[in-house]
Write an enzyme that holds these catalytic residues in place. Structure first.
Site, PDB file in Angstrom:
ATOM      1  N   VAL A   7      -9.101  -1.334  23.809  1.00 12.00           N
ATOM      2  CA  VAL A   7      -9.263  -0.390  22.705  1.00 12.00           C
ATOM      3  C   VAL A   7      -9.658  -1.144  21.443  1.00 12.00           C
ATOM      4  CG1 VAL A   7      -8.208   1.468  21.377  1.00 12.00           C
ATOM      5  CG2 VAL A   7      -7.447   1.025  23.729  1.00 12.00           C
ATOM      6  N   ASP A 110      -6.783  -8.083  21.133  1.00 15.57           N
ATOM      7  CA  ASP A 110      -8.100  -8.447  21.656  1.00 15.57           C
ATOM      8  C   ASP A 110      -8.395  -9.928  21.464  1.00 15.57           C
ATOM      9  OD1 ASP A 110      -8.133  -8.035  18.881  1.00 15.57           O
ATOM     10  OD2 ASP A 110     -10.221  -7.380  18.860  1.00 15.57           O
ATOM     11  N   THR A 188     -38.693  -4.839   0.161  1.00 15.63           N
ATOM     12  CA  THR A 188     -37.257  -4.545   0.134  1.00 15.63           C
ATOM     13  C   THR A 188     -36.646  -4.669   1.522  1.00 15.63           C
ATOM     14  OG1 THR A 188     -37.473  -3.077  -1.768  1.00 15.63           O
ATOM     15  CG2 THR A 188     -35.531  -2.784  -0.386  1.00 15.63           C
TER      16      THR A 188
END
Length: 265
Positions: A7, A110, A188
């Protein structure tokens, strides 16, 4: 077979594993409010497409950095698979990794799982770079000691902040400037691509260099996460990419903490 559930803040990965082999894996966006029944409907349909029966699953393990999602995932395992899942938590499972931190329990599950898998597969000092919602650098000594790490904003998070805070800047994709364009932006979009992409390459190379210097020895750098392959093509700081690192870490933790499923007890 083992149902491994990873998760993250952005996505949840469900993987069905047979021994050390990852047979199937599916990904769904992380929703803290999603119920066990909703998970079950979604997962059951995917399993049917692969001719996998629910009864084939006899064990489960969950690693989560989203505490609010844990209850419903545990309920999914109990109600629909009739098993009690292992939950990765420092101090509660045999991780096979010494954590050299003042407060080991604050390290994300994790990060620990990745460190365990990387240490098993690679000798010597390691840096595990995980490109997720945050970009994390986790450092493991050759003797299996988790030394700590670095947490930086993930590149997508950085780009979203730039787009939302600057009224005249467009949203761009994560990629280097196209063609043979150099670092110096001529428009840009070119300037933004250089700043975001090459700036992130500089972050990776700079942190790896500083960590290596601090360790005072050679280091192997393993990358995982969605953007690992892209960045690996543009820097020599990464030695290898392993997209299955987290799931293999969960497989290894489960093997070290094997329990008889409640449905078979």
């Amino acid at each position: 077979m083992l149902l491994a559930i990873d998760v993250g803040n952005t996505n949840i990965v469900f993987a069905i594993c047979d021994g050390e082999a990852i047979k199937w894996r599916w990904r769904i966006s992380t929703d803290r409010q999603r119920t066990a029944d909703e998970y079950a409907v979604w997962l059951h349909q995917l399993m049917q497409l692969e001719d996998v029966e629910r009864t084939h699953i006899d064990a489960a393990i969950i690693a989560t950095v989203v505490p609010q999602a844990l209850f419903n995932l545990q309920h999914l395992c109990r109600k629909y698979f009739k098993i009690e899942p292992l939950v990765v938590a420092v101090g509660e499972l045999d991780l096979g990794l010494r954590i050299d931190l003042p407060n080991p329990s604050e390290v994300g599950a994790d990060r620990i799982v990745n460190a365990i898998a990387a240490h098993h597969d690679h000798p010597g000092n390691l840096i595990v770079v995980d490109f997720g919602t945050a970009t994390t650098f986790d450092v493991v000594a050759g003797d299996g000691t988790y030394l700590g790490g670095v947490i930086a904003p993930g590149i997508n998070l950085s780009m979203d902040a730039l787009y939302q805070a600057a009224a005249k800047l467009p949203r761009i994709a994560v990629e280097p400037p196209s063609g043979n364009a150099g670092v110096i932006g001529k428009s840009t979009i070119h300037a933004m691509q250089s700043g975001v992409f090459w700036g992130y390459v500089g972050l990776i190379e700079g942190l790896v260099a500083r960590i290596t210097l601090e360790l005072n020895g050679s280091v192997t750098v393993i990358a995982t996460g969605g953007l690992a392959t892209l960045f690996n093509r543009h820097t020599s700081a990464i030695d290898s990419v392993d997209g299955d690192l987290t799931i293999r870490g969960l497989i290894r933790i489960h093997a070290r903490n094997l329990r008889i499923p409640e449905s078979l007890a």
